[in-house]
Motif scaffolding. Structure first.
Motif, PDB file in Angstrom:
ATOM      1  N   ALA A   9      36.430  86.155  20.810  1.00 55.88           N
ATOM      2  CA  ALA A   9      37.623  85.333  20.589  1.00 55.88           C
ATOM      3  C   ALA A   9      38.809  85.860  21.397  1.00 55.88           C
ATOM      4  N   ALA A  10      39.018  87.166  21.375  1.00 53.10           N
ATOM      5  CA  ALA A  10      40.127  87.757  22.136  1.00 53.10           C
ATOM      6  C   ALA A  10      39.938  87.531  23.629  1.00 53.10           C
ATOM      7  N   PHE A  11      38.715  87.723  24.102  1.00 51.12           N
ATOM      8  CA  PHE A  11      38.402  87.533  25.515  1.00 51.12           C
ATOM      9  C   PHE A  11      38.666  86.092  25.944  1.00 51.12           C
ATOM     10  N   LEU A  12      38.148  85.126  25.168  1.00 53.86           N
ATOM     11  CA  LEU A  12      38.322  83.716  25.525  1.00 53.86           C
ATOM     12  C   LEU A  12      39.791  83.298  25.445  1.00 53.86           C
ATOM     13  N   SER A  13      40.502  83.780  24.453  1.00 49.97           N
ATOM     14  CA  SER A  13      41.925  83.444  24.338  1.00 49.97           C
ATOM     15  C   SER A  13      42.716  83.986  25.525  1.00 49.97           C
ATOM     16  N   ASN A  14      42.425  85.223  25.920  1.00 49.24           N
ATOM     17  CA  ASN A  14      43.110  85.811  27.081  1.00 49.24           C
ATOM     18  C   ASN A  14      42.789  85.057  28.359  1.00 49.24           C
ATOM     19  N   LYS A  15      41.507  84.745  28.539  1.00 50.01           N
ATOM     20  CA  LYS A  15      41.098  84.011  29.741  1.00 50.01           C
ATOM     21  C   LYS A  15      41.683  82.597  29.747  1.00 50.01           C
ATOM     22  N   ALA A  16      41.717  81.953  28.583  1.00 52.76           N
ATOM     23  CA  ALA A  16      42.284  80.602  28.504  1.00 52.76           C
ATOM     24  C   ALA A  16      43.748  80.633  28.935  1.00 52.76           C
ATOM     25  N   ALA A  17      44.491  81.609  28.466  1.00 48.97           N
ATOM     26  CA  ALA A  17      45.898  81.732  28.856  1.00 48.97           C
ATOM     27  C   ALA A  17      46.016  81.998  30.356  1.00 48.97           C
ATOM     28  N   ARG A  18      45.163  82.864  30.884  1.00 45.35           N
ATOM     29  CA  ARG A  18      45.204  83.223  32.308  1.00 45.35           C
ATOM     30  C   ARG A  18      44.869  82.037  33.200  1.00 45.35           C
ATOM     31  N   TYR A  19      43.864  81.238  32.801  1.00 40.34           N
ATOM     32  CA  TYR A  19      43.409  80.117  33.622  1.00 40.34           C
ATOM     33  C   TYR A  19      44.050  78.785  33.258  1.00 40.34           C
ATOM     34  N   GLY A  20      44.944  78.780  32.265  1.00 37.42           N
ATOM     35  CA  GLY A  20      45.604  77.536  31.865  1.00 37.42           C
ATOM     36  C   GLY A  20      44.672  76.571  31.134  1.00 37.42           C
ATOM     37  N   ILE A  21      43.691  77.127  30.429  1.00 36.97           N
ATOM     38  CA  ILE A  21      42.739  76.306  29.687  1.00 36.97           C
ATOM     39  C   ILE A  21      43.333  76.028  28.308  1.00 36.97           C
ATOM     40  N   THR A  22      43.402  74.778  27.944  1.00 40.66           N
ATOM     41  CA  THR A  22      43.941  74.405  26.635  1.00 40.66           C
ATOM     42  C   THR A  22      42.804  74.105  25.663  1.00 40.66           C
ATOM     43  N   GLN A  23      43.165  74.001  24.396  1.00 44.41           N
ATOM     44  CA  GLN A  23      42.164  73.634  23.396  1.00 44.41           C
ATOM     45  C   GLN A  23      41.619  72.236  23.676  1.00 44.41           C
ATOM     46  N   LYS A  24      42.459  71.377  24.242  1.00 46.50           N
ATOM     47  CA  LYS A  24      41.991  70.023  24.587  1.00 46.50           C
ATOM     48  C   LYS A  24      40.886  70.085  25.643  1.00 46.50           C
ATOM     49  N   HIS A  25      41.022  70.989  26.631  1.00 45.74           N
ATOM     50  CA  HIS A  25      39.960  71.158  27.636  1.00 45.74           C
ATOM     51  C   HIS A  25      38.653  71.562  26.964  1.00 45.74           C
ATOM     52  N   ILE A  26      38.756  72.507  26.037  1.00 41.17           N
ATOM     53  CA  ILE A  26      37.562  72.995  25.346  1.00 41.17           C
ATOM     54  C   ILE A  26      36.980  71.894  24.467  1.00 41.17           C
ATOM     55  N   GLN A  27      37.849  71.165  23.765  1.00 43.92           N
ATOM     56  CA  GLN A  27      37.389  70.050  22.936  1.00 43.92           C
ATOM     57  C   GLN A  27      36.581  69.056  23.758  1.00 43.92           C
ATOM     58  N   LYS A  28      37.067  68.759  24.943  1.00 40.41           N
ATOM     59  CA  LYS A  28      36.380  67.794  25.809  1.00 40.41           C
ATOM     60  C   LYS A  28      34.983  68.297  26.174  1.00 40.41           C
ATOM     61  N   GLU A  29      34.883  69.580  26.538  1.00 49.77           N
ATOM     62  CA  GLU A  29      33.576  70.149  26.901  1.00 49.77           C
ATOM     63  C   GLU A  29      32.620  70.192  25.716  1.00 49.77           C
ATOM     64  N   LEU A  30      33.166  70.227  24.516  1.00 45.14           N
ATOM     65  CA  LEU A  30      32.337  70.281  23.309  1.00 45.14           C
ATOM     66  C   LEU A  30      32.095  68.900  22.711  1.00 45.14           C
ATOM     67  N   GLY A  31      32.338  67.876  23.498  1.00 47.38           N
ATOM     68  CA  GLY A  31      32.054  66.524  23.043  1.00 47.38           C
ATOM     69  C   GLY A  31      33.026  65.990  22.011  1.00 47.38           C
ATOM     70  N   GLY A  32      34.267  66.426  22.106  1.00 46.60           N
ATOM     71  CA  GLY A  32      35.292  65.887  21.225  1.00 46.60           C
ATOM     72  C   GLY A  32      35.435  66.586  19.882  1.00 46.60           C
ATOM     73  N   ARG A  33      34.991  67.828  19.786  1.00 51.07           N
ATOM     74  CA  ARG A  33      35.198  68.587  18.545  1.00 51.07           C
ATOM     75  C   ARG A  33      36.686  68.603  18.221  1.00 51.07           C
ATOM     76  N   SER A  34      37.026  68.763  16.958  1.00 50.45           N
ATOM     77  CA  SER A  34      38.434  68.723  16.533  1.00 50.45           C
ATOM     78  C   SER A  34      39.197  69.954  17.026  1.00 50.45           C
TER      79      SER A  34
END
Length: 125
Positions: free
Chosen positions: A13-38
């Motif tokens: 979780a810490a790794f992904l959160s840090n990388k998301a911040a570094r690469y500008g990845i939002t929860q919406k990006h992740i939601q999309k890759e997961l098929g619309g998870r909440s």
């Protein structure tokens, strides 16, 4: 289903959160890759409250510039080990610095109890 999280979940979780911040990845990006998870579903995993499944990690891996789930997990573990080693080195350096400045003695350098017991042994010999 097991709802307990592990140290590995926290590290990931810490790794992904840090990388998301570094690469500008939002929860919406992740939601999309997961098929619309909440948003709550994704948030719980990014915060380490819930575990990721391997298939979910496989699907989001490209967002984090990784080939698959195993690469994400390996990256998280590697970064965690490096952080622990850096923290241990800081403690080691601080202790050595205090020893050099005379602010910290070594316990084994003088044992008054041993000196007293040595004298007692001689008296009763």
């Amino acid at each position: 289903m097991d709802t307990e999280t592990t140290k590995t979940d926290a590290i990931l979780a810490a790794f992904l959160s840090n990388k998301a911040a570094r690469y500008g990845i939002t929860q919406k990006h992740i939601q999309k890759e997961l098929g619309g998870r909440s948003q709550g579903y994704v948030s719980e995993r990014l915060s380490g409250k819930r575990s990721w499944s391997i298939s979910e990690l496989d699907r989001i891996a490209p967002l984090f510039h990784a080939t698959n789930a195993l690469a994400l997990i390996a990256g998280a573990l590697s970064e965690s080990i490096e952080t622990q080693q850096n923290e241990q080195q800081k403690v080691h350096d601080a202790v050595n610095n205090k020893i050099r400045k005379g602010m910290l003695g070594l316990a084994a350098s003088h044992d008054p109890d041993k000196e007293v017991s040595d004298g007692v042994d001689e008296e009763f010999a």
